[in-house]
Scaffold this active site. Structure first.
Site, PDB file in Angstrom:
ATOM      1  N   ARG A   5     -37.122 -30.430   1.236  1.00  0.00           N
ATOM      2  CA  ARG A   5     -36.490 -30.616   2.683  1.00  0.00           C
ATOM      3  C   ARG A   5     -35.404 -30.001   3.373  1.00  0.00           C
ATOM      4  O   ARG A   5     -35.126 -29.817   4.621  1.00  0.00           O
ATOM      5  CB  ARG A   5     -36.952 -32.325   3.066  1.00  0.00           C
ATOM      6  N   TYR A  54     -44.801 -23.923  28.562  1.00  0.00           N
ATOM      7  CA  TYR A  54     -45.411 -23.771  27.672  1.00  0.00           C
ATOM      8  C   TYR A  54     -45.896 -25.892  27.719  1.00  0.00           C
ATOM      9  O   TYR A  54     -44.382 -26.852  28.000  1.00  0.00           O
ATOM     10  CB  TYR A  54     -44.987 -23.877  26.334  1.00  0.00           C
ATOM     11  N   ASP A  83     -37.644 -18.800  24.975  1.00  0.00           N
ATOM     12  CA  ASP A  83     -38.936 -18.923  23.923  1.00  0.00           C
ATOM     13  C   ASP A  83     -39.332 -17.038  24.223  1.00  0.00           C
ATOM     14  O   ASP A  83     -40.250 -16.676  25.158  1.00  0.00           O
ATOM     15  CB  ASP A  83     -39.894 -20.128  24.852  1.00  0.00           C
ATOM     16  N   LYS A 125     -47.971 -18.254  16.711  1.00  0.00           N
ATOM     17  CA  LYS A 125     -49.147 -16.844  18.014  1.00  0.00           C
ATOM     18  C   LYS A 125     -48.698 -15.678  17.047  1.00  0.00           C
ATOM     19  O   LYS A 125     -49.579 -14.817  16.294  1.00  0.00           O
ATOM     20  CB  LYS A 125     -48.315 -16.631  18.583  1.00  0.00           C
TER      21      LYS A 125
HETATM   22  C1  LIG Z   1     -48.018 -21.837  21.625  1.00  0.00           C
HETATM   23  C2  LIG Z   1     -46.406 -22.271  21.804  1.00  0.00           C
HETATM   24  C3  LIG Z   1     -45.619 -22.926  21.710  1.00  0.00           C
HETATM   25  C4  LIG Z   1     -45.659 -23.936  20.232  1.00  0.00           C
HETATM   26  O1  LIG Z   1     -45.829 -23.749  18.980  1.00  0.00           O
HETATM   27  P1  LIG Z   1     -46.552 -24.366  17.984  1.00  0.00           P
HETATM   28  O2  LIG Z   1     -46.571 -23.424  17.235  1.00  0.00           O
HETATM   29  O3  LIG Z   1     -48.487 -24.703  18.986  1.00  0.00           O
HETATM   30  O4  LIG Z   1     -45.886 -25.625  18.368  1.00  0.00           O
HETATM   31  C5  LIG Z   1     -43.990 -22.396  22.134  1.00  0.00           C
HETATM   32  N1  LIG Z   1     -44.001 -22.124  23.691  1.00  0.00           N
HETATM   33  C6  LIG Z   1     -44.824 -21.162  23.204  1.00  0.00           C
HETATM   34  C7  LIG Z   1     -44.551 -20.064  24.523  1.00  0.00           C
HETATM   35  C8  LIG Z   1     -46.140 -20.914  22.721  1.00  0.00           C
HETATM   36  O5  LIG Z   1     -47.024 -19.671  22.916  1.00  0.00           O
END
Ligand SMILES: *Cc1c(COP(=O)(O)O)cnc(C)c1O
Length: 427
Positions: free
Chosen positions: A80, A134, A210, A235
Site C-alpha cells: 500500500r 473534468y 491537468d 487516456k
Molecule cells: C478522464 C479524466 C480525468 C479522470 O481520470 P480517471 O482516470 O477516469 O479517474 C481527469 N481529468 C481529465 C481531463 C480527464 O479526461
C-alpha cells in the site's frame, strides 16, 4: 529488496538521453528480475526485511520521522506504501514530462487529483480553477471540498485577466488548478501567465495543471513554471482503453512527500499488474499521440466544409487571436480531440451517433480506437445551464477522440453519418 538500484550502471544513465531513449533505459535493472529483459510483476502485498533494524529504519522513513540519506534506498514494507512495479513505472514516466523530477502513480486520474489536492488543503483554504473542468473534478469540489469548507472559485477558460484577478484577490489561496485545453471546446489557458501571477502572491499558491489532453507529448507545463502536473493515465498514457490509472508529477520534493504519505493512507496506489501494463505503453505514447493528432487535424480541417456543421472546435481552427497566440506559445501539436456543433441540436447529434459505423459511441478518450460522444447528455450532464452556456456545450455538440485508424476511413465514416442529418440543415 527494491527494484530501484541506489546507483544505476553509468551506461543506463547517460546524461542528455532524450525522452524516447530514457523511457526505455531508466528505472529498471534486469539483474533484479533474474535477468528478465522486461520487469517481473511483483504481486506480493508484503516484503521480507533483511533485519529488524532495516524494518525500523524503513518505517521511520515511510512515516516521515526520518529522512533517507543520500543514495539510501529504504527497504520495501507493504504494497500500500510502495512496491517495485510502482517504482519502475514512476522512474520511467519522469523523462516523458520535461522538467519533472518525480512521479507518484495512482489507481485512477481522480485518485491522483484528489490526493494531490488533499495533501495541502485545510478548511478555509481556497482553490482557483478554470471551467469547464473534468466532470469528476468538478463533482469532487461540490460534493467533498466545498462542504468541508474549501472555497472553490471558477474562472472561464481562456479569460487570462479574470484568472490573474482571482489569483491575486482570493484569500488563503492554496491551488490554481488549470485544465487546458478545456473539455470539450479546447479553449486554452495561458499556463505561463498564471504561474507568473501566482509567483507574485505571498504565500505562493501551487499551480497544478491537468495535462491529460495534450501531455506528455505536446504540452510541457513544468517548463512554463507549473508546480504539479496531474494525469488521467487512463487516456493517452494507457492508450488502449483497457486500464485505469493516474499520475502526479513535480520537481520540488517538498510537494512530493505529503502526496506519497497520503497515498499510503488512502490506499490508492496503482496495483502491480496495472503498473506493469502501463509501463509497457510508455515508449509508444509519443508515437500514438503524433499519429492521432495528424489524423485529427486532417479530419477537423475537412469537416469545416460540411454544411451540417455550425462550428468545428479544434486548435488549428481557432479564430480568436489570443487563443491562437496561446496555442502557438504552449503547445507543439493540436492533439486528437475534436468537437463540433451540428445544426438540428440533440436530434441531429443522436442521429449522427447512431449512423456511425467505424467510430464507437463511448465516453473517454486517448485510446487507439476512435470514440464519439454527446457531452451535454453524458460527460457534462451534471453541469448547470449557465455552465453549459459558458462552456459552449450546446444540444448539437458532438465530441470525438480520434484514434490511430486510417484517417480517410474515419473521415468517410463521419461524412456518411453527416449525410444522414442533412435534413436538419434547412429545418
Ligand atoms: C478522464 C479524466 C480525468 C479522470 O481520470 P480517471 O482516470 O477516469 O479517474 C481527469 N481529468 C481529465 C481531463 C480527464 O479526461
Amino acid at each position: 529488496m527494491s527494484d530501484k538500484p541506489a546507483q544505476a550502471p553509468p551506461s543506463r544513465r547517460a546524461a542528455g538521453d532524450h525522452p524516447s531513449t530514457a523511457v526505455l533505459t531508466r528505472g529498471f535493472d534486469p539483474h533484479l528480475s533474474v535477468g528478465s529483459a522486461r520487469p517481473a510483476v511483483f504481486r506480493s502485498s508484503t516484503y521480507v526485511f533483511s533485519s529488524p533494524e532495516s524494518a525500523e529504519r524503513a518505517f521511520a522513513i515511510v512515516t516521515g520521522r526520518e529522512e533517507p540519506a543520500p543514495g539510501e534506498t529504504p527497504e520495501l514494507i507493504y504494497s500500500r506504501f510502495n512496491h517495485p512495479n510502482a517504482e519502475i513505472l514512476e522512474d520511467q514516466i519522469v523523462p516523458l514530462e520535461e522538467g519533472s523530477e518525480w512521479a507518484v502513480v495512482f489507481n485512477s486520474g481522480m485518485a491522483a487529483i484528489m490526493t494531490a489536492l488533499m495533501s495541502r488543503l485545510a478548511p478555509g483554504d481556497a482553490i482557483v480553477h478554470t471551467v469547464p473542468l473534468y466532470g469528476g473534478t468538478q463533482h469532487l469540489m461540490h460534493k467533498l471540498l466545498e462542504p468541508w469548507g474549501v472555497v472553490c472559485r471558477p474562472v472561464v477558460s481562456g479569460r487570462g485577466q479574470e484568472l490573474d484577478e482571482a489569483i491575486r484577490t482570493t484569500p488563503r489561496l492554496k491551488f490554481v488548478l488549470i485544465e487546458t485545453p478545456a473539455n470539450p471546446t479546447m479553449a486554452m489557458t495561458d499556463i505561463k501567465r498564471a504561474t507568473l501571477t501566482a509567483a507574485q502572491v505571498d504565500p505562493r499558491p501551487i499551480v497544478m495543471v491537468d495535462n491529460t489532453f495534450l501531455g506528455p507529448a505536446f504540452q510541457h507545463p513544468m517548463t512554463l513554471g507549473a508546480d504539479l502536473i496531474v494525469y488521467s493515465a487512463t487516456k493517452y498514457l494507457g492508450g488502449f482503453s483497457d486500464l485505469l490509472a493516474g499520475v502526479v508529477l513535480g520537481a520540488d520534493p517538498e510537494l512530493e512527500r505529503p502526496i506519497r504519505a497520503l497515498r499510503g493512507l488512502f490506499g490508492n496506489i496503482l496495483q502491480p499488474d496495472e503498473c506493469w501494463i502501463l509501463d509497457g505503453r510508455l515508449p509508444t505514447v509519443s508515437l500514438r499521440m503524433n499519429r492521432q493528432s495528424k489524423n485529427a487535424q486532417r479530419i477537423a480541417e475537412a469537416l469545416v466544409r460540411r454544411p451540417e456543421i455550425r462550428k468545428v472546435y479544434y486548435p488549428t481552427l481557432f479564430d480568436d487571436p489570443e487563443q491562437i497566440r496561446i496555442r502557438l506559445a504552449q503547445t507543439d501539436y493540436p492533439g486528437a480531440m475534436i468537437a463540433f456543433d451540428l445544426h438540428g441540436g440533440k436530434p441531429a447529434a443522436f442521429e449522427f451517433l447512431r449512423a456511425l459505423k467505424l467510430a464507437h459511441n463511448a465516453v473517454s478518450l486517448g485510446g487507439m480506437e476512435t470514440l464519439v460522444c454527446h457531452p451535454k447528455s453524458t460527460t457534462h450532464s451534471g453541469n448547470t445551464p449557465e455552465e453549459h452556456a459558458i462552456a459552449g456545450i450546446t444540444d448539437g455538440l458532438v465530441r470525438i477522440s480520434v484514434g490511430v485508424e486510417d484517417w480517410r476511413d474515419l473521415l468517410r465514416d463521419f461524412e456518411q453519418a453527416l449525410d444522414t442529418v442533412q435534413a436538419f440543415v434547412t429545418a
